[in-house]
Scaffold this motif. Structure first.
Motif, mmCIF file in Angstrom:
data_model
loop_
_atom_site.group_PDB
_atom_site.id
_atom_site.type_symbol
_atom_site.label_atom_id
_atom_site.label_comp_id
_atom_site.label_asym_id
_atom_site.label_seq_id
_atom_site.Cartn_x
_atom_site.Cartn_y
_atom_site.Cartn_z
ATOM 1 N N GLU A 65 -55.690 20.263 -96.881
ATOM 2 C CA GLU A 65 -54.610 21.155 -96.464
ATOM 3 C C GLU A 65 -54.639 22.386 -97.364
ATOM 4 O OE1 GLU A 65 -50.786 19.744 -95.171
ATOM 5 O OE2 GLU A 65 -51.406 17.676 -95.581
ATOM 6 N N THR A 66 -55.251 23.445 -96.884
ATOM 7 C CA THR A 66 -55.448 24.635 -97.701
ATOM 8 C C THR A 66 -54.167 25.450 -97.895
ATOM 9 O OG1 THR A 66 -56.166 25.924 -95.773
ATOM 10 C CG2 THR A 66 -57.878 24.809 -97.078
ATOM 11 N N ASP A 67 -53.137 25.137 -97.150
ATOM 12 C CA ASP A 67 -51.861 25.845 -97.341
ATOM 13 C C ASP A 67 -51.000 25.189 -98.424
ATOM 14 O OD1 ASP A 67 -51.575 23.638 -95.644
ATOM 15 O OD2 ASP A 67 -49.899 24.502 -94.547
ATOM 16 N N CYS A 68 -51.468 24.108 -99.016
ATOM 17 C CA CYS A 68 -50.744 23.452 -100.112
ATOM 18 C C CYS A 68 -51.126 24.102 -101.439
ATOM 19 C CB CYS A 68 -51.072 21.959 -100.160
ATOM 20 S SG CYS A 68 -50.343 21.028 -98.797
ATOM 21 N N GLY A 69 -50.159 24.196 -102.345
ATOM 22 C CA GLY A 69 -50.397 24.803 -103.648
ATOM 23 C C GLY A 69 -51.177 23.924 -104.603
ATOM 24 N N HIS A 104 -57.054 20.670 -101.556
ATOM 25 C CA HIS A 104 -56.347 21.852 -101.044
ATOM 26 C C HIS A 104 -57.180 23.124 -101.123
ATOM 27 C CE1 HIS A 104 -55.041 23.850 -104.940
ATOM 28 N NE2 HIS A 104 -55.616 22.730 -105.349
ATOM 29 N N THR A 116 -49.931 25.656 -109.960
ATOM 30 C CA THR A 116 -49.148 26.796 -109.444
ATOM 31 C C THR A 116 -48.682 27.718 -110.563
ATOM 32 O OG1 THR A 116 -47.065 25.564 -109.539
ATOM 33 C CG2 THR A 116 -48.314 25.471 -107.453
ATOM 34 N N LYS A 165 -59.837 25.993 -100.132
ATOM 35 C CA LYS A 165 -60.434 26.564 -98.919
ATOM 36 C C LYS A 165 -61.941 26.371 -98.896
ATOM 37 C CE LYS A 165 -56.839 29.877 -98.069
ATOM 38 N NZ LYS A 165 -56.327 31.210 -98.197
ATOM 39 N N SER A 199 -48.311 17.121 -86.649
ATOM 40 C CA SER A 199 -49.128 17.743 -87.689
ATOM 41 C C SER A 199 -50.608 17.616 -87.345
ATOM 42 C CB SER A 199 -48.862 17.085 -89.044
ATOM 43 O OG SER A 199 -49.849 17.468 -89.974
#
Length: 174
Positions: free
Chosen positions: A132-136, A118, A169, A120, A6
């Motif tokens: 981690e910008t791909d986490c919700g 999370h 979410t 951006k 990772s």
């Protein structure tokens, strides 16, 4: 667990090292906290407390009524006043100024700082940044960090993380 390959593995390892190093740890959320900020902070606070750490969870505005059930047991409290400590962890806060006037100076003067987020738009303002910008939700990242710590997940931590994930979410609809 975090896969060794990772791109965030080193940041998790460094954050875990700092957590193990310090006895008193403060966790601070953004102003006007939402479910992700509070759930993430309280879950992480409970995990650190389970490791025998002295934990202070900070938020300039306190707990909105809709999330008071998360602090009813008194295990982890939200403080709105200045508390000094060597390690400060910011959760769900993309910019240092969103910590609020009460806590920006505290963050800047801490010996070590960690930023868990999370968004951006995160400005990577800490010594260690797990963004981690791909986490919700930040709650996802906090879960991964707790998995790296020598503590077992309990019902309270799971409830806090559920609040974090479900609120950010739209009840898992996006």
């Amino acid at each position: 667990k975090i896969p060794k390959e990772s791109r965030y593995a080193m940041a998790y390892k460094e954050a875990t090292h700092l957590i193990n190093k310090h006895k008193h740890i403060a966790i601070v959320t953004h102003i006007m906290p939402d479910g992700d900020a509070l759930g993430s902070a309280l879950a992480l606070g409970a995990a650190l407390k389970g490791m025998g750490k002295k934990v202070t969870v900070l938020n300039q505005d306190g707990v909105p009524d809709r999330y008071k059930f998360l602090v009813d047991n008194g295990d982890v409290c939200i403080h709105t006043q200045h508390h000094g400590c060597a390690l400060l962890i910011a959760v769900d806060c993309s910019d240092i100024d969103r910590l609020g006037d009460n806590f920006v100076p505290l963050f800047k003067n801490a010996q070590d700082t960690v930023n868990i987020d999370h968004h951006k738009s995160n400005t990577l303002y800490a010594d260690i940044n797990i963004v981690e910008t791909d986490c919700g939700a930040t709650g996802e990242i906090v879960y991964k960090l707790i998995e790296q710590l020598p503590v077992d997940m309990n019902k309270y931590m799971a409830e806090c993380l559920f609040v974090a994930l479900s609120t950010d979410t739209g009840s898992f609809s996006y």
